[in-house]
Motif scaffolding. Structure first.
Motif, short mmCIF file in Angstrom:
data_model
loop_
_atom_site.label_atom_id
_atom_site.label_comp_id
_atom_site.label_asym_id
_atom_site.label_seq_id
_atom_site.Cartn_x
_atom_site.Cartn_y
_atom_site.Cartn_z
N LEU A 55 27.89 5.17 5.61
CA LEU A 55 26.70 5.19 6.50
C LEU A 55 25.39 5.48 5.82
O LEU A 55 25.18 6.48 5.55
CB LEU A 55 27.01 6.18 7.81
N ILE A 56 24.70 4.52 5.75
CA ILE A 56 23.23 4.60 4.97
C ILE A 56 22.31 4.67 6.04
O ILE A 56 22.30 3.85 6.88
CB ILE A 56 23.09 3.48 4.11
N VAL A 57 21.37 5.68 5.77
CA VAL A 57 20.21 5.83 6.61
C VAL A 57 18.86 6.17 5.90
O VAL A 57 18.96 6.87 5.11
CB VAL A 57 20.64 6.59 8.15
N GLY A 107 12.19 8.69 1.22
CA GLY A 107 11.33 7.71 1.28
C GLY A 107 11.69 6.20 1.88
O GLY A 107 10.97 5.33 1.79
N ALA A 108 12.60 6.40 2.72
CA ALA A 108 12.79 5.12 3.72
C ALA A 108 13.11 5.39 5.09
O ALA A 108 13.31 6.57 5.61
CB ALA A 108 14.15 4.55 3.05
N GLY A 109 12.72 4.26 5.83
CA GLY A 109 13.07 4.43 7.47
C GLY A 109 14.05 3.64 7.88
O GLY A 109 15.13 3.63 7.01
N HIS A 110 13.89 2.77 8.91
CA HIS A 110 15.01 2.02 9.22
C HIS A 110 15.74 0.98 8.50
O HIS A 110 16.88 0.77 8.20
CB HIS A 110 14.74 1.48 10.69
N SER A 111 14.82 0.41 7.72
CA SER A 111 15.19 -0.81 6.81
C SER A 111 15.23 -0.20 5.23
O SER A 111 14.62 -0.53 4.41
CB SER A 111 14.05 -1.94 6.67
N ALA A 112 16.19 0.72 5.15
CA ALA A 112 16.29 1.61 3.93
C ALA A 112 16.59 0.61 2.64
O ALA A 112 15.95 0.51 1.78
CB ALA A 112 17.42 2.27 3.84
#
Length: 242
Positions: A187-189, A217-222
């Motif tokens: 599960l990547i988030v 350093g990432a949001g929904h679109s990792a």
């Protein structure tokens, strides 16, 4: 190793270009990587299918191995893993959910999806994509990583049908079926995607074999915001599950 990639709503198979390039740079054979256009999108814009039907097409397009899905594509991939346990050996979900558990919230979301589908039909693709990318979920995207030109390859009819047939509001919640997924799940988030981070952590408690990877350093679109870090998380996990 075979990897099949399923994109998010308003995207196409081409949205995975950076991820595929990085994967091949790490020695993976491009022949083993399949990026799919989901129903209502890209070259499948004229195809109409609900989540189960989309899952059937996804499995048919790929090969036995690792299934990677982002957001809408993650929901399709989850359906595929439940129905085709022999084909999905490993499951990777990026910013995805098993659905809305509360019936009232689900009805409200379905009504909202229907209204949005009507809106897409009314304003057309270009205007809708510009509106869609102002969603706070995509605040971490730049003009380049937002991939607007690729999203414009879609049609209004295709996108509206995708919402009506495979939107979150139409999805029966799968929370009570997560325990049936025996394959390993990653599960990547994104670190700033608080909503889906909570969802991922809740899913991990119910899945028999789950790992949560948080991408800084990432949001929904990792995978769009931090493709190298996302691919590294995937490769590190795969190395433990050859």
């Amino acid at each position: 190793m075979n990897i099949t990639l399923a994109h998010g709503f308003t995207q196409t198979s081409r949205s995975w270009a950076d991820v595929v390039e990085i994967l091949t740079g790490h020695g993976l054979d491009t022949a083993g990587i399949t990026a799919v256009d989901l129903p209502g999108h890209g070259d499948s814009a004229a195809v109409r299918a609900d989540l189960w039907g989309s899952a059937e097409r996804l499995v048919a397009a790929g090969s036995t191995g690792t299934l990677v899905g982002y957001s809408m594509g993650g929901r399709v991939a989850l359906h595929a893993a439940l129905r085709h346990r022999d084909a999905v050996e490993r499951l990777v979900l990026i910013g995805a959910t098993p659905g809305i558990a509360d019936a009232a919230e689900r009805r409200a979301r379905r009504a909202a999806d229907e209204a949005l589908a009507d809106h897409i039909d009314g304003v057309g693709v270009a205007a809708f994509i510009d509106e869609w990318l102002t969603n706070p979920l995509f605040a971490g995207l730049t003009d380049e990583t937002a991939q607007r030109a690729d999203r414009l390859r879609n049609t209004a009819a295709g996108l509206s049908s995708s919402l009506r047939l495979a939107g979150t509001g139409t999805q029966e919640p799968l929370w009570n079926r997560l325990a049936d997924i025996a394959c390993p799940v990653l599960l990547i988030v994104g670190a700033t995607d608080r909503k889906f981070r909570t969802v991922a952590e809740s899913m991990a408690e119910l899945l028999p074999d789950a790992t949560v990877a948080v991408i800084d350093g990432a949001g929904h679109s990792a995978h769009l915001e931090q493709p190298a870090a996302t691919v590294q998380a995937l490769l590190d996990w795969l190395a433990e599950r050859p």
